[in-house]
Motif scaffolding. Structure first.
Motif, PDB file in Angstrom:
ATOM      1  N   ALA A 173       0.910  -1.521  -0.047  1.00  0.00           N
ATOM      2  CA  ALA A 173       0.232   0.420   0.536  1.00  0.00           C
ATOM      3  C   ALA A 173       1.029   1.789   0.397  1.00  0.00           C
ATOM      4  N   VAL A 174       0.631   2.546  -0.063  1.00  0.00           N
ATOM      5  CA  VAL A 174       1.416   3.636  -0.519  1.00  0.00           C
ATOM      6  C   VAL A 174       1.156   4.316   1.634  1.00  0.00           C
ATOM      7  N   THR A 217       4.008  10.030   3.653  1.00  0.00           N
ATOM      8  CA  THR A 217       5.194  10.084   2.602  1.00  0.00           C
ATOM      9  C   THR A 217       4.895   9.803   1.328  1.00  0.00           C
ATOM     10  N   GLY A 218       4.152   9.294   1.411  1.00  0.00           N
ATOM     11  CA  GLY A 218       3.453   8.976  -0.019  1.00  0.00           C
ATOM     12  C   GLY A 218       4.782   7.817  -0.962  1.00  0.00           C
ATOM     13  N   LEU A 219       5.681   6.931   0.106  1.00  0.00           N
ATOM     14  CA  LEU A 219       6.193   6.276  -0.571  1.00  0.00           C
ATOM     15  C   LEU A 219       5.593   4.416  -0.140  1.00  0.00           C
ATOM     16  N   PRO A 220       6.218   3.704  -0.640  1.00  0.00           N
ATOM     17  CA  PRO A 220       5.126   2.175  -0.660  1.00  0.00           C
ATOM     18  C   PRO A 220       5.320   1.855   0.687  1.00  0.00           C
ATOM     19  N   ASP A 221       4.507   0.992   1.385  1.00  0.00           N
ATOM     20  CA  ASP A 221       4.253   0.375   2.882  1.00  0.00           C
ATOM     21  C   ASP A 221       4.434  -1.462   2.085  1.00  0.00           C
ATOM     22  N   PHE A 222       5.322  -2.154   2.668  1.00  0.00           N
ATOM     23  CA  PHE A 222       5.413  -3.157   2.326  1.00  0.00           C
ATOM     24  C   PHE A 222       5.047  -4.540   3.262  1.00  0.00           C
ATOM     25  N   GLY A 239      -2.938   5.535  -0.249  1.00  0.00           N
ATOM     26  CA  GLY A 239      -2.716   5.929   0.717  1.00  0.00           C
ATOM     27  C   GLY A 239      -3.495   5.435   2.540  1.00  0.00           C
ATOM     28  N   ILE A 240      -3.091   4.408   2.885  1.00  0.00           N
ATOM     29  CA  ILE A 240      -3.524   3.707   4.058  1.00  0.00           C
ATOM     30  C   ILE A 240      -2.995   3.361   5.521  1.00  0.00           C
ATOM     31  N   PHE A 241      -2.943   3.722   6.536  1.00  0.00           N
ATOM     32  CA  PHE A 241      -2.549   3.413   7.322  1.00  0.00           C
ATOM     33  C   PHE A 241      -2.477   2.419   7.863  1.00  0.00           C
ATOM     34  N   HIS A 242      -1.796   1.272   8.334  1.00  0.00           N
ATOM     35  CA  HIS A 242      -1.153   0.071   8.804  1.00  0.00           C
ATOM     36  C   HIS A 242      -2.941  -0.028   9.528  1.00  0.00           C
ATOM     37  N   LYS A 269      -8.931 -13.693  11.684  1.00  0.00           N
ATOM     38  CA  LYS A 269      -8.527 -13.121  12.274  1.00  0.00           C
ATOM     39  C   LYS A 269      -7.318 -12.779  11.122  1.00  0.00           C
ATOM     40  N   VAL A 270      -7.856 -10.980  11.356  1.00  0.00           N
ATOM     41  CA  VAL A 270      -6.253 -10.555  10.018  1.00  0.00           C
ATOM     42  C   VAL A 270      -5.151  -9.641  10.791  1.00  0.00           C
ATOM     43  N   LYS A 271      -4.396 -10.525  10.498  1.00  0.00           N
ATOM     44  CA  LYS A 271      -2.768  -9.475  11.272  1.00  0.00           C
ATOM     45  C   LYS A 271      -1.820  -8.545   9.395  1.00  0.00           C
ATOM     46  N   GLY A 272      -1.982  -7.366  10.195  1.00  0.00           N
ATOM     47  CA  GLY A 272      -0.710  -7.119   9.339  1.00  0.00           C
ATOM     48  C   GLY A 272       0.827  -6.918   9.537  1.00  0.00           C
ATOM     49  N   ASP A 273       1.870  -7.173   8.847  1.00  0.00           N
ATOM     50  CA  ASP A 273       2.949  -7.508   9.555  1.00  0.00           C
ATOM     51  C   ASP A 273       3.648  -6.876   8.563  1.00  0.00           C
ATOM     52  N   TYR A 274       4.172  -5.607   8.736  1.00  0.00           N
ATOM     53  CA  TYR A 274       4.215  -4.792   7.835  1.00  0.00           C
ATOM     54  C   TYR A 274       6.220  -4.643   7.932  1.00  0.00           C
ATOM     55  N   ASN A 275       6.770  -4.390   7.066  1.00  0.00           N
ATOM     56  CA  ASN A 275       8.407  -3.977   6.853  1.00  0.00           C
ATOM     57  C   ASN A 275       8.396  -3.044   7.802  1.00  0.00           C
ATOM     58  N   LEU A 276       9.581  -3.118   8.566  1.00  0.00           N
ATOM     59  CA  LEU A 276      11.081  -2.056   8.835  1.00  0.00           C
ATOM     60  C   LEU A 276      10.499  -1.402   8.699  1.00  0.00           C
ATOM     61  N   ARG A 277      10.630  -0.148   9.237  1.00  0.00           N
ATOM     62  CA  ARG A 277      10.428   1.278   8.557  1.00  0.00           C
ATOM     63  C   ARG A 277      10.568   2.502   9.559  1.00  0.00           C
ATOM     64  N   GLY A 278      12.141   2.711   8.923  1.00  0.00           N
ATOM     65  CA  GLY A 278      12.863   4.178  10.643  1.00  0.00           C
ATOM     66  C   GLY A 278      13.097   3.486  11.374  1.00  0.00           C
ATOM     67  N   GLY A 279      12.680   2.311  11.954  1.00  0.00           N
ATOM     68  CA  GLY A 279      13.355   1.900  12.615  1.00  0.00           C
ATOM     69  C   GLY A 279      12.527   1.176  13.613  1.00  0.00           C
TER      70      GLY A 279
END
Length: 137
Positions: free
Chosen positions: A51-52, A56-61, A91-94, A115-125
């Motif tokens: 998603a975005v 920041t407009g950057l991709p979130d993975f 553009g959507i928050f986790h 159950k839905v789980k979103g496990d997002y990649n590290l962003r800004g530490g």
């Protein structure tokens, strides 16, 4: 945003995600559960969710995991894939991703449990994991 607004805790993003609960994405289709009445669990892992970031407009993975116990209907995979792809340029928050997916799945198949789980990649530490569960009454 003024310094005064910042000092009292008003975010520049206040109200900018208010449309998310009513956001219409591609329909999640279903098929009849011929083993209705039997409790069994179906697990999906979506390892390349994108998603975005609305800030920041950057991709979130991340990885989206869905686990559910069906009642009368099961989730059809091709439509789930098309539904998930609709987030790619959104553009959507986790937190909103996980909540929106869960609510759309409940609307689609009315599961006994999900159950839905979103496990997002590290962003800004910072590592973010968002989980929401639902049990039908």
């Amino acid at each position: 945003m003024s310094h005064q607004q910042e000092s009292i805790g008003i975010s520049a993003y206040e109200g900018r995600q208010d449309h998310i609960p009513s956001l219409k994405l591609p329909e999640i289709e279903s098929f009849a559960n011929v083993y209705e009445g039997k409790d069994y669990t179906i697990d999906f892992t979506i390892p390349e969710f994108t998603a975005v970031c609305p800030k920041t407009g950057l991709p979130d993975f991340g990885v989206i995991e869905i686990s559910y116990i069906p009642k009368a209907k099961c989730i059809e995979l091709k439509s789930l894939k098309e539904y998930i792809l609709a987030y790619r340029n959104l553009g959507i928050f986790h937190e909103n991703v996980v909540n929106h997916i869960l609510e759309d799945l409940i609307q689609s198949v009315d599961p006994k449990y999900i159950k839905v789980k979103g496990d997002y990649n590290l962003r800004g530490g910072i590592k973010t994991i968002v989980t929401r569960e639902y049990t039908s009454k």
